[in-house]
Every structure is written in structure tokens, then in C-alpha cells.
Write an enzyme that holds these catalytic residues in place. Structure first.
Site, PDB file in Angstrom:
ATOM      1  NE  ARG A   3     -62.357 -32.785 -16.398  1.00 60.16           N
ATOM      2  CZ  ARG A   3     -62.521 -31.672 -15.672  1.00 60.16           C
ATOM      3  NH1 ARG A   3     -63.430 -30.798 -16.022  1.00 60.16           N
ATOM      4  NH2 ARG A   3     -61.770 -31.433 -14.632  1.00 60.16           N
TER       5      ARG A   3
ATOM      6  CB  SER B 120     -67.698 -25.979 -12.583  1.00 61.85           C
ATOM      7  OG  SER B 120     -68.391 -27.162 -12.282  1.00 61.85           O
TER       8      SER B 120
END
Ligand code: PNS
Length: 176
Positions: free
Chosen positions: A99, A137
Site C-alpha cells: 500500500r 484489518s
């Protein structure tokens, strides 16, 4: 040992905590499944995150549910070293999503460590889809635990289970 033979199946591993599996993970898994003969989604123990919200069995089951439609994907659990598992399975590549820059140092350290432990194993980074740039998450756990909407972040078939586990009990919101 058994060298990698070009006639053999090319097996990749997508390793992680998957606590829980997100749409961002699934995007990487689908893309890996297009690149390799077989992809193993490997639920593992992250030494720095031992207090998981979901048990290993739950994380495996959720990953199985959302990958059930991808024929060349299977889900497994391993509590040891990733390099050892990869060697046992004859996997040639680890596939990870990257990312922001913030992922880089951590991922680079793991990639170099795994390379040291198993030199035949490559780590391949796929650029995250822009829509999952800020998804993790821990973002899912945080938003869900304050009762926020996580439907953009997780697969619909997991939504209820994740909310049930993490949603605040009525009356316990900090500002209630
Ligand atoms: O989703 P995560 O928590 O960022 O994944 C990290 C994970 C589980 C892949 C990493 O902690 C790991 O590989 N654990 C297994 C133990 C191991 O092989 N460690 C050596 C790599 S530094």
C-alpha cells in the site's frame, strides 16, 4: 533438495494474519491466482500481533468462504516459519500487497529475511488497488468495534460475523 522444475506447478503463497480477511486482501489473492497455477492463502502467526480478534480456525474458515469461487486457491494454517512452509510445499513465490510507503520497511525486512532462510523463494509485491490504499484489518477491527459501517471493507458474506464479534455492546460506547 528438490530444485524448481519449469514443468511443475507454479505455487505462490499469500501469507498474513488475516484478522480478518479484507476486500484488499481478496483483491491481491485474485490477482495472484491469475498469475500462478496455484495460490495458497496462508493464515500465520505474527509474533507482534498474538492477541488476534479471531481464532486461527475462524480466520481460516472466513478465508475459505470468500475464496470458494476461485478454483486454484486453497487456504491453510501454519504456526511456524513461512520459509519452512514454502519449502515443504514447493512454492516459488510469496505474493504480498503493498500500500503506502509505510508498508515498505516492514515488508522489505520480511522479504530479505525469508530470502535468507530460503534463497529459492521470491517475494513479489503487487501494488494495491487505489480503493484499498488505506484499508487494513486493524482499520476494520477499529471501525467495527465502534459500531461503524464496514461494508466497504469486508466481503458481504463475512459482514454479519465480523460485526457480531466486534460490535460494541449497547450502552458501552465511550460517549454513551
Ligand atoms: O498480515 P501480517 O500480520 O502483516 O503478516 C505477517 C506474517 C504473518 C506474514 C509474518 O509475521 C510471518 O511471516 N510470520 C511467520 C513467522 C516467520 O516466518 N517470520 C519470519 C519473517 S520476518
Amino acid at each position: 533438495g528438490k530444485g524448481l522444475n519449469h514443468m511443475e506447478k507454479r505455487i505462490a503463497i499469500c501469507p498474513g494474519s488475516f484478522d480478518p480477511i479484507t476486500k484488499g486482501h481478496l483483491d491481491i489473492i485474485r490477482r495472484a491466482a491469475n498469475l500462478f497455477d496455484e495460490v495458497i492463502v496462508l493464515i500465520m502467526v505474527n509474533y507482534t500481533k498474538t492477541n488476534t480478534a479471531f481464532t486461527a480456525a475462524e480466520r481460516v474458515e472466513m478465508a475459505r468462504r470468500v475464496t470458494a469461487d476461485i478454483p486454484n486457491v486453497r487456504v491453510d494454517y501454519y504456526a511456524g516459519l513461512l520459509a519452512d512452509y514454502a519449502r515443504q510445499q514447493g512454492a516459488c513465490t510469496l505474493v504480498k500487497g503493498l500500500r503506502a510507503v509505510t508498508d515498505f520497511e516492514y515488508e522489505f525486512q520480511m522479504a530479505l529475511t525469508n530470502k535468507k532462510l530460503y534463497p529459492n523463494l521470491e517475494t513479489l509485491f503487487l501494488t494495491t488497488d487505489i480503493q484499498y490504499m488505506y484499508l487494513s484489518s486493524s482499520v476494520v477491527r477499529q471501525v467495527a468495534s465502534f459500531g461503524g459501517d464496514i461494508s466497504e471493507f469486508v466481503c458481504p458474506e463475512l459482514l454479519e460475523d465480523i460485526q457480531k464479534r466486534l460490535a460494541p455492546a449497547p450502552g458501552v460506547l465511550p460517549n454513551a
